[in-house]
Design a protein around this motif. Structure first.
Motif, PDB file in Angstrom:
ATOM      1  N   LEU A 186      -7.062   2.405  15.075  1.00  9.38           N
ATOM      2  CA  LEU A 186      -6.064   3.440  15.305  1.00  9.38           C
ATOM      3  C   LEU A 186      -5.009   2.926  16.270  1.00  9.38           C
ATOM      4  O   LEU A 186      -5.334   2.336  17.299  1.00  9.38           O
ATOM      5  N   TRP A 187      -3.744   3.152  15.946  1.00 14.84           N
ATOM      6  CA  TRP A 187      -2.643   2.636  16.741  1.00 14.84           C
ATOM      7  C   TRP A 187      -1.626   3.732  17.025  1.00 14.84           C
ATOM      8  O   TRP A 187      -1.434   4.639  16.219  1.00 14.84           O
ATOM      9  N   LYS A 188      -0.970   3.606  18.182  1.00 15.90           N
ATOM     10  CA  LYS A 188       0.148   4.482  18.540  1.00 15.90           C
ATOM     11  C   LYS A 188       1.302   3.620  19.019  1.00 15.90           C
ATOM     12  O   LYS A 188       1.118   2.448  19.373  1.00 15.90           O
ATOM     13  N   LEU A 189       2.485   4.203  19.068  1.00 14.63           N
ATOM     14  CA  LEU A 189       3.610   3.512  19.673  1.00 14.63           C
ATOM     15  C   LEU A 189       3.304   3.238  21.141  1.00 14.63           C
ATOM     16  O   LEU A 189       2.803   4.119  21.854  1.00 14.63           O
ATOM     17  N   ARG A 190       3.588   2.023  21.572  1.00 14.09           N
ATOM     18  CA  ARG A 190       3.379   1.643  22.961  1.00 14.09           C
ATOM     19  C   ARG A 190       4.470   2.307  23.819  1.00 14.09           C
ATOM     20  O   ARG A 190       5.649   2.252  23.471  1.00 14.09           O
ATOM     21  N   CYS A 221       6.196  13.979  20.878  1.00 19.06           N
ATOM     22  CA  CYS A 221       5.510  14.315  19.629  1.00 19.06           C
ATOM     23  C   CYS A 221       5.459  13.138  18.674  1.00 19.06           C
ATOM     24  O   CYS A 221       4.706  13.147  17.698  1.00 19.06           O
ATOM     25  N   GLN A 222       6.275  12.109  18.936  1.00 17.64           N
ATOM     26  CA  GLN A 222       6.255  10.890  18.126  1.00 17.64           C
ATOM     27  C   GLN A 222       5.292   9.869  18.709  1.00 17.64           C
ATOM     28  O   GLN A 222       4.659   9.103  17.978  1.00 17.64           O
ATOM     29  N   TYR A 223       5.175   9.879  20.034  1.00 15.68           N
ATOM     30  CA  TYR A 223       4.323   8.900  20.701  1.00 15.68           C
ATOM     31  C   TYR A 223       2.842   9.274  20.666  1.00 15.68           C
ATOM     32  O   TYR A 223       2.008   8.518  21.165  1.00 15.68           O
ATOM     33  N   ASP A 224       2.507  10.418  20.089  1.00 16.14           N
ATOM     34  CA  ASP A 224       1.088  10.690  19.834  1.00 16.14           C
ATOM     35  C   ASP A 224       0.757  10.590  18.344  1.00 16.14           C
ATOM     36  O   ASP A 224      -0.368  10.839  17.936  1.00 16.14           O
ATOM     37  N   ASP A 225       1.760  10.206  17.517  1.00 14.94           N
ATOM     38  CA  ASP A 225       1.472   9.925  16.110  1.00 14.94           C
ATOM     39  C   ASP A 225       0.494   8.747  16.020  1.00 14.94           C
ATOM     40  O   ASP A 225       0.613   7.777  16.770  1.00 14.94           O
ATOM     41  N   ILE A 226      -0.434   8.840  15.112  1.00 15.33           N
ATOM     42  CA  ILE A 226      -1.455   7.798  14.953  1.00 15.33           C
ATOM     43  C   ILE A 226      -1.265   7.083  13.611  1.00 15.33           C
ATOM     44  O   ILE A 226      -1.075   7.723  12.578  1.00 15.33           O
ATOM     45  N   TYR A 227      -1.310   5.745  13.656  1.00 13.22           N
ATOM     46  CA  TYR A 227      -1.265   4.905  12.464  1.00 13.22           C
ATOM     47  C   TYR A 227      -2.683   4.406  12.236  1.00 13.22           C
ATOM     48  O   TYR A 227      -3.179   3.572  12.995  1.00 13.22           O
TER      49      TYR A 227
END
Length: 428
Positions: A186-190, A221-227
């Motif tokens: 799981l990744w998020k924007l740094r 709300c974008q920096y808690d999006d998960i890839y």
């Protein structure tokens, strides 16, 4: 930890440069021109390594590793043996490496962008063949030079080297050994300004970088999006019920409900290619970083979403560095960091009729199903997956007290008769 940070900083500084392309582990390419010599550069009329020797008597030479570390140090790994020639006391056969060309001495490397050369510093350190130096060939190991400079050309994972020996040129060709490229997890924007950046060339972020204030502000709300990269090859954008919407999506550069097909509803897949250093996402609406960027351009409407997007990817420790060309030499750059945020039960679209308000909140918040469905449980979780607040109910609407809950960003899981949804919630 300090070592990881230092290595990452060095790597980030090198991204997009020739030094970054050179840094890594190389071996001689299994082709005849990997070891070749002739009267002029590009003329290999005197000798080329016979194809039969590459997998035969010189196999012990073609597994030698030439290691260019990002901190500027250089090392040769011989796997205990290499090809020894007569000037080394050998008989043109495999044998134990002979000092000082045995990789035991400390060595460093330096790339000169102006002259397009690599210089190896350290007695006994070399590239290609141990006997070759600037202006000649060694007659005995004791004559090894303190430094050697090679003309270099790097094309992706292939490197060509040329060196004049006075009246002739040696030519070497090497291939980069690529480590496994495995984004599983799981990744998020740094949360740094270079996590979303764009410029006229790869590594040049002169056009725009995300302002630091936006990371915890309008783009929270974008920096808690998960890839999410699953081990079975499936991919999912998990947007916690809201994300940052731009004008081309019909948004007003503010948080809002994800817009199809970039809402994570479509199934996606991922494929990593370590040799090309790429990760391919397959599935309309699947993306990394920003949904608008694709190979060769930027979307003007959600309906233009591509079925496949290829990203250039490097993974350093728990950070993923991503680049994508959008045409005319311009590149978007993203940085992701690995996370342990929970995904069990997370969906990308709120349940029909679900409302959580006010959000953000300075105090209590309400959870309601406007379609009359029954709410069975409301759970507030932190991003370590811990449930910090839980209410078991049998109502279509409930007010939740946040007394004792610290300010911050949480995930709210709402369990109903129709299913479960998870949305982001901010407590001021």
């Amino acid at each position: 930890m300090m070592k990881k940070i230092t290595t990452l900083a060095l790597f980030a500084a090198l991204v997009g440069s020739s030094m970054a392309q050179i840094a890594g582990t190389w071996t001689l390419s299994p082709v005849e021109t990997s070891l070749a010599v002739g009267p002029a550069k590009g003329d290999y009329g005197w000798w080329k390594v016979p194809a039969a020797e590459i997998t035969g008597v010189r196999a012990c030479q073609f597994d030698d590793e030439f290691v260019f570390n990002a901190d500027g140090t250089f090392k040769t790994n011989f796997q205990n043996s290499t090809f020894l020639e007569g000037w080394q006391g050998g008989s043109n056969a495999c044998g134990t490496p002979v000092a000082p060309h045995d990789g035991t001495a400390a060595a460093t490397w330096k790339y000169n962008a102006t002259s397009k050369t690599i210089t190896i510093y350290g007695k006994g350190a070399y590239l290609g063949l141990a006997k070759v130096f600037n202006g000649g060939e060694l007659a005995k190991p004791a004559d090894a030079k303190d430094s050697i400079t090679y003309e270099v050309s790097v094309n992706g994972n292939n490197m060509s080297l040329d060196i004049s020996i006075g009246g002739g040129y040696w030519h070497f060709e090497m291939s980069k050994k690529m480590p496994p490229l495995n984004p599983t997890g799981l990744w998020k924007l740094r949360p740094v300004s270079t996590s979303m950046a764009v410029g006229p060339a790869k590594g040049d972020f002169g056009w725009w970088k995300v302002p630091a204030a936006e990371i915890t502000g309008v783009r929270a709300c974008q920096y808690d999006d998960i890839y999410s990269f699953s081990a079975d090859g499936t991919f999912k954008n998990e947007l916690q019920g809201s994300t940052f919407l731009e004008g081309w999506q019909g948004g007003s550069f503010a948080c809002g409900t994800p817009v199809a097909p970039h809402d994570g509803a479509n199934a996606g897949k991922w494929v990593a290619d370590k040799n090309s250093g790429t990760v391919t996402l397959v599935g309309k609406g699947s993306y990394l970083g920003l949904p608008k960027a694709f190979n060769g351009g930027e979307l003007s409407a959600p309906s233009g979403a591509k079925d496949t997007i290829i990203y250039e990817v490097a993974i350093v420790a728990d950070t993923m560095l991503v680049d994508i060309g959008i045409g005319n030499g311009a590149y978007w750059h993203y940085e992701l960091v690995k996370t342990t945020a929970p995904t069990s039960g997370v969906v990308n679209n709120a349940l029909n009729g679900l409302m959580i308000y006010p959000n953000p909140s300075f105090g209590d918040f309400n959870v309601a199903m406007t379609n009359g469905s029954m709410i069975n449980a409301v759970r507030v979780m932190n991003f370590n997956g811990q449930v910090v607040l839980e209410e078991m109910v049998k109502k279509s609407a409930v007010r939740i007290s946040t007394e004792g809950l610290a300010s911050g960003t949480y995930l709210i899981s709402v369990e109903t008769n129709d299913g479960t949804a998870v949305q982001r919630f901010i407590k001021h």
